[in-house]
Design an enzyme around this catalytic site. Structure first.
Site, PDB file in Angstrom:
ATOM      1  N   CYS A  93      28.394 -55.937 -24.643  1.00  0.00           N
ATOM      2  CA  CYS A  93      27.451 -56.133 -23.544  1.00  0.00           C
ATOM      3  C   CYS A  93      26.439 -54.977 -23.528  1.00  0.00           C
ATOM      4  CB  CYS A  93      28.192 -56.185 -22.216  1.00  0.00           C
ATOM      5  SG  CYS A  93      27.090 -56.453 -20.808  1.00  0.00           S
ATOM      6  N   ASP A 123      12.101 -28.512 -27.605  1.00  0.00           N
ATOM      7  CA  ASP A 123      13.525 -28.183 -27.497  1.00  0.00           C
ATOM      8  C   ASP A 123      14.084 -27.804 -28.865  1.00  0.00           C
ATOM      9  OD1 ASP A 123      13.380 -28.753 -24.854  1.00  0.00           O
ATOM     10  OD2 ASP A 123      14.491 -30.648 -24.948  1.00  0.00           O
ATOM     11  N   LYS A 168      11.947 -21.308  10.416  1.00  0.00           N
ATOM     12  CA  LYS A 168      12.283 -19.885  10.454  1.00  0.00           C
ATOM     13  C   LYS A 168      11.128 -19.086  11.023  1.00  0.00           C
ATOM     14  CE  LYS A 168      14.885 -20.161   6.073  1.00  0.00           C
ATOM     15  NZ  LYS A 168      14.947 -19.663   4.688  1.00  0.00           N
ATOM     16  N   GLU A 184      10.894 -25.253   5.739  1.00  0.00           N
ATOM     17  CA  GLU A 184      11.344 -25.475   4.359  1.00  0.00           C
ATOM     18  C   GLU A 184      12.315 -26.650   4.295  1.00  0.00           C
ATOM     19  OE1 GLU A 184      11.421 -20.681   3.294  1.00  0.00           O
ATOM     20  OE2 GLU A 184      13.300 -21.788   3.621  1.00  0.00           O
ATOM     21  N   LYS A 219      15.720 -28.248   3.549  1.00  0.00           N
ATOM     22  CA  LYS A 219      17.085 -27.725   3.549  1.00  0.00           C
ATOM     23  C   LYS A 219      17.820 -28.368   2.362  1.00  0.00           C
ATOM     24  CE  LYS A 219      21.090 -26.903   6.537  1.00  0.00           C
ATOM     25  NZ  LYS A 219      22.125 -27.391   5.624  1.00  0.00           N
TER      26      LYS A 219
END
Length: 661
Positions: A425, A32, A284, A110, A112
């Protein structure tokens, strides 16, 4: 091509390559730090030589200028919703209808994705426009916000004349938790779920805010294409993957509805282990020609159906009840369970919300209970099977002291939650430090949540007071840092030492004490030592300081943790004295409530709100009979209508300026 233009082109190409490796392929090749270093170089070059900036520059990922509103987009291919099924029988009926027209149909199945559906349009391989689904016919142009999603390619592999795809923008579960953690630390309303967060992020008028949310996308359908022939859905997904899209995961076809249903059940088992939310599975037809033959209804395509999973429940036994301290100090009881498998994962803990919930359902240690995953994420105890009690079950009592830090646990009148009062804390450290450095508090520039988290992880700090003892060399190699940024941060910390006392009081995060109350206390007591010595009775004599506020102040300063914390701040040289001149308080808006709506020309709504509060008034997000004025700017909507209905006085920005002169 000169050297500058050549370098800009090189950086653009290399950054886009690494962006794809990281966000789409999940296979980063550089750190990064190295990526950010190149990005900063490109930003600087583009700023000096804007004529050489490429349309697909990765610098757009950080967000551009804010917009005043979103323009409408009419979808040439309607973005239809899905017909839904809740049982295998409904899937068999769907299959019967499909095979009446296409006897040899194959299916794909697939996940959803539970997110926000969008359209992405490309001309000659370049991303040109992105829009929300809206009502399926008309959506909103959110192109600039979509450009900030790093898994959306800005330039395709091939110069396809025209391509429109449909995808689902979502927020990963880990990013959702991170965003809500930041909102919680800043005492802002939390998002209800990842879908709600994704939708809210994508519809931000400022793309820079959208960029910070780290949205993601799965592309799952080709809406329109010219320049390529696609015969099946799976072929289309492979083509989209080659062009640089992050596509939906499954790419296998099934010959029968029974085989497809088996995959649906398998996805249901897997959903608990996914890094994103799903709210079902979609079946589908694979063939594009058969899809065209089956066609659509006015609401949904006839060639697909969404199976919705029922909420899964399991029976188990509570072996113990323990408490967990959240980032805001709220103490939440957790049930320790006999492990059961539910919604794709093993569960051994469940939330019990609060003590009232435990008492209302009469939940005891040793009880046999029913648990359910709320939204498939957080398990909760929903029912006690009292018939299976043996008589040895134990009633749970909330502990008096925090197990994390030893500070008292209190429950204020009228509240359901118990809270840890410890300033140091461990469970609240991140939230406390984020608040301490925030703009209304100590206003320390360059100290974002990710930097604070890294400091905590490295053991450089334990409390906000430790920030003033950090060495630049210890933080220079952190992500998003460098020697210059580290030195700038130390300079900002040094500058904050001379802040007015009220900022320090606000930075403490004392319950019920915000910026306004901090200013009142600072003006009244002049030094931190004087405030620490104040009694509840003395504090409540001050206008605008009520009983709860007084008790919170006294309780805060009484703790040993607080004493050590303040001593460290004083030793670092942080200002603890109010040396400002006493000025008369102007409370011209006292007792008045303002609602701000629409776009103002001279002020941000937050700025206008602060002005109102400085004059003793209040602001509200909703119009009611208690509203005094509605300050209306351009494009004011439903709040203006409601104000007219209730007969609330509406003022313009010029009226407002007259009132604050």
């Amino acid at each position: 091509m000169n050297d500058i233009e050549k370098r800009i082109e090189e950086l653009t190409k290399e950054l886009n390559y690494h962006n794809h490796k990281y966000y789409v392929e999940d296979a980063p090749e550089i750190s990064d730090f190295d990526f950010d270093k190149m990005l900063v170089e490109l930003e600087q070059l583009e700023e000096r030589y804007p004529e050489y900036k490429k349309p697909n520059s990765p610098t757009v990922r950080v967000g551009g200028e804010a917009v005043k509103g979103f323009s409408e987009v009419r979808h040439e291919v309607p973005m239809l919703s899905q017909q839904k099924a809740f049982s295998k029988e409904e899937l068999i009926d769907f299959d019967r209808r499909v095979r009446a027209a296409a006897p040899d149909a194959e299916y794909v199945v697939e996940q959803k994705i539970d997110g926000l559906s969008v359209s992405l349009e490309y001309v000659n391989g370049e991303f040109t426009r992105g829009s929300t689904r809206g009502d399926g016919i008309t959506g909103e142009d959110v192109t600039e916000n979509l450009k900030t999603i790093r898994s959306i390619p800005l330039t395709l592999k091939d110069k396809i004349p025209f391509l429109e795809v449909r995808g689902e923008v979502f927020l990963s579960r880990s990013n959702f938790e991170k965003i809500n953690g930041i909102l919680e630390a800043e005492m802002q309303p939390l998002f209800a779920n990842p879908r709600n967060a994704a939708a809210g992020s994508l519809r931000q008028l400022d793309p820079k805010i959208a960029a910070k949310r780290n949205l993601d996308i799965f592309v799952f359908n080709i809406q329109q294409i010219s320049g390529a022939d696609i015969s099946t859905h799976i072929e289309g997904l492979e083509f989209l993957k080659e062009q640089g899209f992050k596509t939906i995961l499954d790419k296998k076809s099934y010959n029968t509805i029974n085989q497809a249903y088996e995959r649906v059940l398998q996805i249901g088992e897997e959903r608990g282990s996914l890094y994103f939310d799903i709210d079902g599975a979609v079946i589908k037809v694979n063939s594009i020609a058969q899809r065209e033959m089956l066609g659509d209804t006015a609401k949904f395509p006839r060639w697909s159906i969404a199976y919705k999973y029922p909420a899964e429940k399991q029976k188990t036994v509570i072996r113990d009840i323990r408490v967990q301290v959240g980032r805001t100090g709220v103490v939440t009881p957790l049930a320790i369970l006999d492990t059961v498998h539910i919604a794709g994962s093993n569960v051994s803990r469940a939330t019990l919300h609060n003590l009232d919930y435990i008492r209302e359902k009469d939940i005891r240690i040793g009880d046999t209970v029913v648990i359910q995953k709320a939204g498939d994420i957080i398990p909760a105890v929903t029912e006690v099977i009292k018939e299976e009690r043996s008589g040895e079950e134990k009633v749970f009592e909330m502990p008096e002291y925090c197990l994390e830090c030893g500070a008292p646990i209190v429950r204020e009148e009228g509240e359901a939650a118990y809270r840890c009062t410890g300033v140091n804390c461990p469970a609240q450290r991140l939230r406390n430090i984020i608040h301490f450095v925030s703009r209304p508090a100590m206003d320390i520039d360059g100290l974002g949540p990710s930097v604070i988290e890294q400091m905590l992880d490295r053991g450089l700090i334990e409390t906000a007071a430790d920030l003033y003892y950090v060495n630049p060399a210890d933080i220079a190699d952190m992500d998003k840092m460098g020697e210059k940024s580290a030195q700038n941060l130390v300079t900002a910390l040094e500058k904050s030492k001379s802040n007015p006392l009220y900022r320090l009081i606000n930075a403490f995060g004392i319950r019920h004490i915000g910026e306004k109350a901090a200013k009142i206390l600072s003006a009244k007591y002049k030094t931190l030592d004087n405030l620490r010595a104040a009694s509840p009775e003395e504090l409540t004599e001050i206008p605008d300081i009520g009983g709860k506020m007084a008790e919170s102040v006294v309780s805060f300063f009484k703790q040993d943790q607080t004493k050590a914390f303040i001593e460290k701040l004083e030793n670092a040289g942080v200002n603890c004295v109010d040396d400002s001149e006493q000025t008369a308080v102007d409370n011209r808006f006292e007792g008045m409530t303002f609602v701000l709506t629409g776009t103002l020309e001279k002020y941000k709504r937050s700025e206008a709100g602060k002005i109102i509060e400085s004059f003793g008034g209040k602001t509200s997000s909703s119009v009611s009979k208690k509203t005094t004025y509605v300050l209306a700017g351009a494009e004011a909507g439903s709040k203006l209508d409601k104000a007219n209905t209730l007969g609330i006085e509406i003022i313009s920005e010029s009226d407002f300026e007259e009132m604050i002169k």
